[in-house]
Every structure is written in C-alpha cells, then in structure tokens.
Write a protein that holds these residues in place. Structure first.
Motif, PDB file in Angstrom:
ATOM      1  N   VAL A 251      22.555  12.140   1.529  1.00  0.00           N
ATOM      2  CA  VAL A 251      21.819  10.876   2.011  1.00  0.00           C
ATOM      3  C   VAL A 251      20.556  11.230   2.392  1.00  0.00           C
ATOM      4  O   VAL A 251      20.376  12.281   2.895  1.00  0.00           O
ATOM      5  N   MET A 252      19.428  10.557   1.674  1.00  0.00           N
ATOM      6  CA  MET A 252      18.175  10.667   2.101  1.00  0.00           C
ATOM      7  C   MET A 252      17.597  10.093   3.215  1.00  0.00           C
ATOM      8  O   MET A 252      18.267   8.830   3.615  1.00  0.00           O
ATOM      9  N   ASP A 253      16.431  10.540   3.722  1.00  0.00           N
ATOM     10  CA  ASP A 253      15.811   9.920   4.589  1.00  0.00           C
ATOM     11  C   ASP A 253      15.130   8.442   4.314  1.00  0.00           C
ATOM     12  O   ASP A 253      14.903   8.304   3.191  1.00  0.00           O
ATOM     13  N   GLY A 350      13.331   8.453   0.716  1.00  0.00           N
ATOM     14  CA  GLY A 350      12.913   9.955   0.456  1.00  0.00           C
ATOM     15  C   GLY A 350      12.634  10.435  -0.788  1.00  0.00           C
ATOM     16  O   GLY A 350      12.159  11.487  -0.621  1.00  0.00           O
ATOM     17  N   ILE A 351      13.464   9.785  -1.660  1.00  0.00           N
ATOM     18  CA  ILE A 351      13.219  10.358  -3.174  1.00  0.00           C
ATOM     19  C   ILE A 351      11.438  10.288  -3.548  1.00  0.00           C
ATOM     20  O   ILE A 351      11.234  11.002  -4.403  1.00  0.00           O
ATOM     21  N   ARG A 352      10.796   9.641  -2.873  1.00  0.00           N
ATOM     22  CA  ARG A 352       9.475   9.175  -3.157  1.00  0.00           C
ATOM     23  C   ARG A 352       8.776  10.598  -2.285  1.00  0.00           C
ATOM     24  O   ARG A 352       7.405  10.707  -2.650  1.00  0.00           O
ATOM     25  N   GLY A 353       9.246  10.956  -1.479  1.00  0.00           N
ATOM     26  CA  GLY A 353       8.547  12.141  -0.763  1.00  0.00           C
ATOM     27  C   GLY A 353       7.767  11.980   0.476  1.00  0.00           C
ATOM     28  O   GLY A 353       7.250  10.769   0.507  1.00  0.00           O
ATOM     29  N   ALA A 369       2.843   6.008   9.897  1.00  0.00           N
ATOM     30  CA  ALA A 369       4.108   6.118   9.170  1.00  0.00           C
ATOM     31  C   ALA A 369       4.869   7.093  10.117  1.00  0.00           C
ATOM     32  O   ALA A 369       4.446   7.843  11.061  1.00  0.00           O
ATOM     33  N   PHE A 370       6.389   6.747   9.801  1.00  0.00           N
ATOM     34  CA  PHE A 370       7.317   7.322  10.659  1.00  0.00           C
ATOM     35  C   PHE A 370       8.166   7.836   9.477  1.00  0.00           C
ATOM     36  O   PHE A 370       8.859   7.405   8.610  1.00  0.00           O
ATOM     37  N   SER A 371       8.599   9.192   9.762  1.00  0.00           N
ATOM     38  CA  SER A 371       9.451   9.844   8.731  1.00  0.00           C
ATOM     39  C   SER A 371      10.881  10.205   9.573  1.00  0.00           C
ATOM     40  O   SER A 371      10.746  10.350  10.672  1.00  0.00           O
ATOM     41  N   MET A 372      11.985   9.718   8.752  1.00  0.00           N
ATOM     42  CA  MET A 372      13.246   9.533   9.642  1.00  0.00           C
ATOM     43  C   MET A 372      14.300  10.880   9.141  1.00  0.00           C
ATOM     44  O   MET A 372      14.236  11.444   8.285  1.00  0.00           O
ATOM     45  N   PHE A 373      14.931  11.232  10.212  1.00  0.00           N
ATOM     46  CA  PHE A 373      16.066  12.286   9.824  1.00  0.00           C
ATOM     47  C   PHE A 373      17.518  11.501   9.313  1.00  0.00           C
ATOM     48  O   PHE A 373      17.562  10.440   9.737  1.00  0.00           O
ATOM     49  N   PRO A 374      17.730  11.870   8.091  1.00  0.00           N
ATOM     50  CA  PRO A 374      18.695  11.109   7.103  1.00  0.00           C
ATOM     51  C   PRO A 374      20.025  10.768   8.315  1.00  0.00           C
ATOM     52  O   PRO A 374      20.444  11.626   8.885  1.00  0.00           O
ATOM     53  N   THR A 375      20.376   9.660   7.947  1.00  0.00           N
ATOM     54  CA  THR A 375      21.705   9.006   8.433  1.00  0.00           C
ATOM     55  C   THR A 375      22.701   9.928   8.051  1.00  0.00           C
ATOM     56  O   THR A 375      22.865   9.936   6.814  1.00  0.00           O
TER      57      THR A 375
END
Length: 413
Positions: A251-253, A350-353, A369-375
């Motif tokens: 699972v990605m962010d 997240g696949i886009r980085g 922008a907000f970067s997330m920890f993956p669920t």
C-alpha cells in the motif's frame, strides 16, 4: 466462510503481453486510444470500447456497451481468446521492483458481497457503478478483476508456492517494468484444497475494485429477479476476482495538494495548525510513522505530529491519518469540507513520487502539499470489519491488476 469457485476462463491463446491492459479506471479515453493505437489485440477494445467510436461519443451511450460486446465476441470467435476445457483456478503473480505478490484468480460470491462476507471500505459513485453494471450486463461477463485480500494463512501460502514452482502459461514484462506471470490450476486435488482452505476464511476484503464488485452484485440481483428457476449457482451469482494474502500487498501513500491557505498568511497558518499538531521544520519529505505528516510550504519541509487527544484512537476511521488531517487541518483551517468535490484539493498517488508534490507547489499553482504515511492493511480491515467507510483517497495499491489475462463469462460456449 468465503465461497470461491473455479471456472472455465477465457484467456489469451497467444499475444498475452499485447492483450493485457491496465484497469479501465486508471486511463481516460484519450490515454486509452493512445495506448491501444496499432494494437488490435489490446483488451482496451473491450474495457474502454469508446476508443473504437467517434471521439465525441457519450461514454455512457448504448453503442459503447454494444461495441464492448462486439469486440469481446470477435476476440472469442477469432480465437484471440480461448476457453479452458474444464473449471480452473489461476495463479497470477506480479513483480514490481523485485517484489512479487501472488493472487488466486477465482469467482467470488455476489451473495457474500451483499451479506458483508466480502467486505468493502469505500463508497461508490452512482455514475461509475451504473457504467460497470451496464458493461457487465451487455457482455454477460466480468472482465476487470476485483482485487481482494485475506489474512495470511501458511497452508495457502505453501500450496501457492508449490504451484508457482511449475511452468507458467504467461510470463512477460509490461512497458511500465512490471512483470506478470500466470499459471493454470486444473488439478482436482489442488482445486479442492484451495476451496476447502478458503471455506475456513470468514471474510474477504476488497482492496480495489469497489465499483466492479458493486456492479456485479447489481447484475446478479437483476438476473435473479428475471429468472424464476434461480438456484444461486448460476454463473451470474459470481464475479471475477484476484485474491492476495494481506502480508504480500504494497500500500502506497496517497498524498494531498491544496491550492491556497484559505486567506491565511503562512505565519498564521503555521500558528493555527500548531493547536492540533506539533510542528517542526525537519527537512524530511516523508513521515516516518503513523500520525506523522510531511508538509511542504514556502520551499520548506515540515513534520507535523498529531497531538495526543486530537483524535479518537478507539475509532478505526477517526484514527486513520487521512481522517486526522482532514478533521484537524484540511476542513477547519483550509476550508476543504468535502474532499470528493472541492476543486481546491488534489490527490497524488505515491507511485508518482514525493518529487511530484514539490514540483507542483514550486510551480505556483498549488500552495501547500502534505505527504502521508501509507494506510496499513490492518487499518483497512479494521474499518471494513466495523462496517464503516474510509475517507476518499485513503489507499493506493501498486501494482495494478491487468485486465484481459482471464475473463469470467456467464455463458459457456
């Protein structure tokens, strides 16, 4: 118990690498036209049939579904797709960046979807659900597999490893670098073992494919209503699925961008968010654990940490990071009330980085922008077990399942 069934799948007689295509919902019509250009075998001719019609065609017009039916029938009649002579399961492996996940291709139960044995965690959009309902109904087939998962079981893992040691029927690497491998499982002892093992699993979970599963269940109810001799065993009572053990899934962010600070200065914004978050300028682009968030603002990376007591840790939905950010920052401070419809927010898988977030903020169109920890899969299952719904854009699964490698058709030839 989870009921899964083997079936006589239609699958490529050759050219599997040319037939297999991304899911219908990750490409728009223009992208699908471009991808299928010059490739008469692409399964996009079935899953995105508007590519064979004038560009101004209404995507939901009857002729779109008729074209899908014609294209599928042509693939079958010309031998592009062949039907296996007996009921089978299939094993589908995907390898991305050296990491492989193994899923069992099987027919899952529409009745168990309705009963909540096959559990969902997302809402569906009516237009998208109706689209797939018409598509399935027109073709009498489910062509796009639903991505299901289950808690890991050592006995199933061992059997899958045994099957994977045999020679596959397809093995190719797609243009995006992801390797796809398929085995046919037609030994009666293997089929019985897998059916019995899954019968001991109380619940299956939808990871991806909520519209496809809802649509299949819609068609099953429609056909049941019009069939006075309905038994529950008709093929329309089941849908195409690929079922993976949860421990193998990646699972990605799923990150967020917002256009403006809702009238606030950067200084006022930072002060406001510090009421519910500890804010530190760390230079870290990604959060390191749950309840942490990366934030890119004015060329700087901050780490936000949710303060204790700022969310209900006992509620499986409220305790999700996407909920914490929405309820404590996006909605009350930035005015993003409904992230499904608000044009001031965008979502970046997240696949886009992480670099995509920085690029778009630095470009000036987006402010923060907000970067997330993956669920996690555990979080997903807890929400589904509580019969609750995750907020939009909570999970991003990679790799995506390819369509066209196995098709589940209601009527056998």
């Amino acid at each position: 118990m989870a009921t899964i069934k083997p079936f006589r799948g239609f699958r490529p007689s050759g050219h599997a690498d040319k037939i297999a295509c991304p899911p219908y919902d990750v490409l728009n019509s223009a992208e699908a036209r471009q991808m299928a250009a010059g490739n008469e075998y692409s399964f996009l001719h079935v899953d995105k049939p508007e590519i064979d019609l004038p560009e101004d065609t209404d995507l939901y017009a009857p002729e779109v579904y008729q074209k899908a039916k014609e294209n599928l029938e042509r693939f079958i009649q010309t031998g592009v797709l062949k039907q296996d002579p007996k009921d089978c399961f299939y094993l589908y492996a995907q390898t991305m960046n050296g990491r492989t996940q193994y899923g069992l291709v099987a027919a899952a139960s529409c009745e168990e979807y309705d009963k909540g044995i096959v559990r969902k965690h997302e809402l569906t959009r009516k237009d998208k659900e109706e689209d797939r309902t018409r598509h399935i109904s027109a073709l009498s087939a489910t062509t796009g597999p639903v991505f299901l998962t289950y808690p890991d079981r050592a006995d199933i893992d061992a059997k899958i490893a045994e099957i994977a040691a045999e020679f596959p029927v397809y093995d190719f690497t797609a243009d995006d670098g992801i390797k796809h491998t398929l085995w046919v499982i037609d030994e009666p002892t293997d089929i019985k073992f897998l059916m019995d093992a899954f019968a001991q699993i109380p619940t299956l979970y939808i990871a991806d494919g909520h519209h496809r599963s809802a649509a299949a269940a819609n068609v099953a109810r429609q056909r049941k209503e019009h069939n006075p001799k309905h038994t529950g065993q008709e093929k329309y009572n089941f849908f195409l699925s690929v079922i993976f053990p949860a421990g193998q899934l990646y699972v990605m962010d799923y990150n967020r961008l917002v256009k403006d600070l809702n009238g606030l200065t950067s200084e006022a914004f930072l002060k406001k968010i510090s009421e519910k978050f500890d804010v530190a300028e760390t230079g870290l682009e990604k959060p390191q654990k749950r309840h942490e968030f990366g934030m890119y603002l004015d060329g700087k990376w901050y780490t936000l940490t949710a303060k204790k007591g700022s969310f209900d840790a006992s509620d499986p939905v409220a305790a999700l990071d996407v909920s914490i950010l929405q309820e404590n920052l996006l909605s009350p401070i930035l005015g993003i009330g409904d992230p499904r419809t608000d044009k001031r927010i965008d979502f970046v898988g997240g696949i886009r980085g992480i670099g995509e977030l920085k690029k778009r903020v630095d470009g000036g169109e987006w402010k923060v922008a907000f970067s997330m920890f993956p669920t996690s899969m555990d979080e997903l299952m807890k929400v589904a077990d509580a019969h609750k719904i995750m907020p939009p854009k909570s999970t991003w699964f990679e790799p995506k399942l390819r369509s066209g490698l196995v098709i589940y058709k209601y009527e056998n030839k």
